[in-house]
Design a protein around this motif. Structure first.
Motif, short mmCIF file in Angstrom:
data_model
loop_
_atom_site.label_atom_id
_atom_site.label_comp_id
_atom_site.label_asym_id
_atom_site.label_seq_id
_atom_site.Cartn_x
_atom_site.Cartn_y
_atom_site.Cartn_z
N ILE A 1 0.84 -1.19 0.00
CA ILE A 1 0.00 0.00 0.00
C ILE A 1 0.88 1.24 0.00
CG2 ILE A 1 -2.08 -1.00 1.01
CD1 ILE A 1 -1.16 0.00 3.74
N ALA A 2 0.46 2.25 -0.78
CA ALA A 2 1.19 3.50 -0.93
C ALA A 2 0.31 4.66 -0.47
CB ALA A 2 1.60 3.68 -2.39
N PRO A 3 0.87 5.86 -0.33
CA PRO A 3 0.06 7.01 0.09
C PRO A 3 -1.16 7.21 -0.80
CG PRO A 3 2.37 7.56 0.23
CD PRO A 3 2.31 6.22 -0.43
N GLY A 4 -2.31 7.41 -0.18
CA GLY A 4 -3.56 7.59 -0.91
C GLY A 4 -4.35 6.32 -1.11
N ASP A 5 -3.67 5.16 -1.01
CA ASP A 5 -4.40 3.90 -1.07
C ASP A 5 -5.17 3.71 0.23
OD1 ASP A 5 -3.00 3.57 -3.41
OD2 ASP A 5 -1.65 2.03 -2.62
N VAL A 6 -6.23 2.94 0.17
CA VAL A 6 -6.96 2.58 1.38
C VAL A 6 -7.16 1.07 1.39
CG1 VAL A 6 -9.27 2.87 0.38
CG2 VAL A 6 -8.97 3.09 2.85
N VAL A 7 -7.02 0.47 2.56
CA VAL A 7 -7.24 -0.95 2.71
C VAL A 7 -8.30 -1.17 3.77
CG1 VAL A 7 -5.27 -1.15 4.29
CG2 VAL A 7 -6.18 -3.20 3.22
N VAL A 8 -9.30 -1.98 3.44
CA VAL A 8 -10.35 -2.36 4.38
C VAL A 8 -10.09 -3.80 4.78
CG1 VAL A 8 -12.83 -2.62 4.76
CG2 VAL A 8 -11.97 -0.77 3.30
#
Length: 335
Positions: A80-87
């Motif tokens: 995951i990188a900046p701006g990505d979101v993980v649920v």
């Protein structure tokens, strides 16, 4: 007058989006954030955090730097990188780390307790300010995380529809929300918990709406059916007025189709007949309403379409296997 095909397509798409959002709102209305926990972690490599607090649903995003997610129920780590979101779907544990194989040096336990793997409490030592922890604010990595304490039986409809790890890249969702949340997490003003709870709702709804719009998401039947011009009408009526004395004929009239046509199409898209869906929806709502302070079985019965408490109790026991009184007794410590 000749109708512009482009305008027709746009209007139809907007109607579908409204319907899908409404379906998600109905489910989340019984699972709104209450006392959700947000944290900002400031870290320096090598770093790894194992979250094993049993939370049913969590979100995480990198504010700066990159990280990896390893979930005990998912086959592969995900970057995951900046701006990505993980649920992340719980209650199984997962690891956030600087590399796919980095071992965690910190554990997040139930009760928001942070320890080392051998049990040493690190909460005080790592405190850097309001909802912020780490060694130094100047460290190169910043991670935002929040957990969603789902309340109410309607949440099962949501959890059953999600993978264990759901990742949306920066250009696939409304990533600007992350900056808004990050600005509020570090504030400590009156009513701030309510602000954070609503931001957590907004963050989750935005991510899930973007996810369910993707073909590979395999959105659940109750979500997809909202965009149908016939079944969507019936579902919205059932959701908006669960206490009304609905019949298939009445729903069909509102939808502008025959009784048999609605029954057939509803069952095909939703997976169960309209009245069966309504019965389960009413009991799901009743289970949520019964958790409210000072709720009575009789009052809840009238709100969800039953003549009295006895009728609700009979239906509740038939669908849940326990009476409302027994159901509440089992929830007593949590209430």
């Amino acid at each position: 007058m000749t109708e512009n095909p482009g305008n027709t397509d746009s209007a139809r798409q907007a109607q579908q989006i409204d319907g899908l959002t409404e379906a998600l709102t109905d489910v989340l209305s019984g699972a709104r954030a209450r006392g959700g926990l947000f944290h900002r972690a400031v870290l320096a490599p090598p770093w790894g955090v194992r979250i094993q607090d049993g939370t049913p649903l969590s979100v995480a995003s990198m504010l700066r730097g990159e990280g990896w997610v390893r979930h005990s129920e998912a086959p592969e780590p995900v970057r995951i990188a900046p701006g990505d979101v993980v649920v992340l779907r719980g209650p199984a544990p997962y690891v956030l780390a600087d590399g796919p194989a980095t071992e965690p040096g910190l554990l997040i336990q139930p009760g928001d307790c942070c320890t080392t793997p051998d049990g040493v409490d690190m909460c005080e030592e790592l405190a850097l300010g309001v909802r912020t922890w780490g060694r130094s604010l100047d460290d190169p990595v910043a991670l935002l995380s929040g957990n969603y304490q789902l309340h109410g039986d309607l949440s099962a409809r949501l959890l059953d529809a999600l993978p264990h790890v759901l990742v949306l890249r920066k250009d696939e969702w409304e990533a600007e929300l992350i900056e808004l949340v990050a600005a509020q997490v570090v504030k400590d003003t009156p009513g701030q918990q309510m602000v954070l709870d609503r931001l957590l709702d907004l963050l989750l709804v935005s991510a899930l709406r973007a996810w369910f719009a993707r073909p590979e998401a395999r959105a659940p039947a109750w979500y997809r059916a909202q965009s149908d011009p016939v079944v969507g009408v019936a579902l919205r009526l059932l959701h908006e007025q669960p206490g009304h004395a609905w019949t298939v004929a009445a729903l069909a009239a509102k939808a502008g189709v025959s009784r048999a046509g609605l029954a057939r199409r509803f069952t095909e898209l939703v997976g169960e007949p309209p009245m069966t869906y309504l019965a389960h929806w009413r009991i799901d709502l009743a289970a949520r309403l019964l958790r409210e302070p000072d709720a009575t079985v009789g009052a809840v019965a009238r709100r969800v379409g039953y003549a009295d408490g006895f009728a609700l109790s009979t239906a509740f026991k038939r669908l849940r296997g326990v009476s409302p009184t027994a159901y509440l007794a089992g929830l007593a410590p949590r209430r």
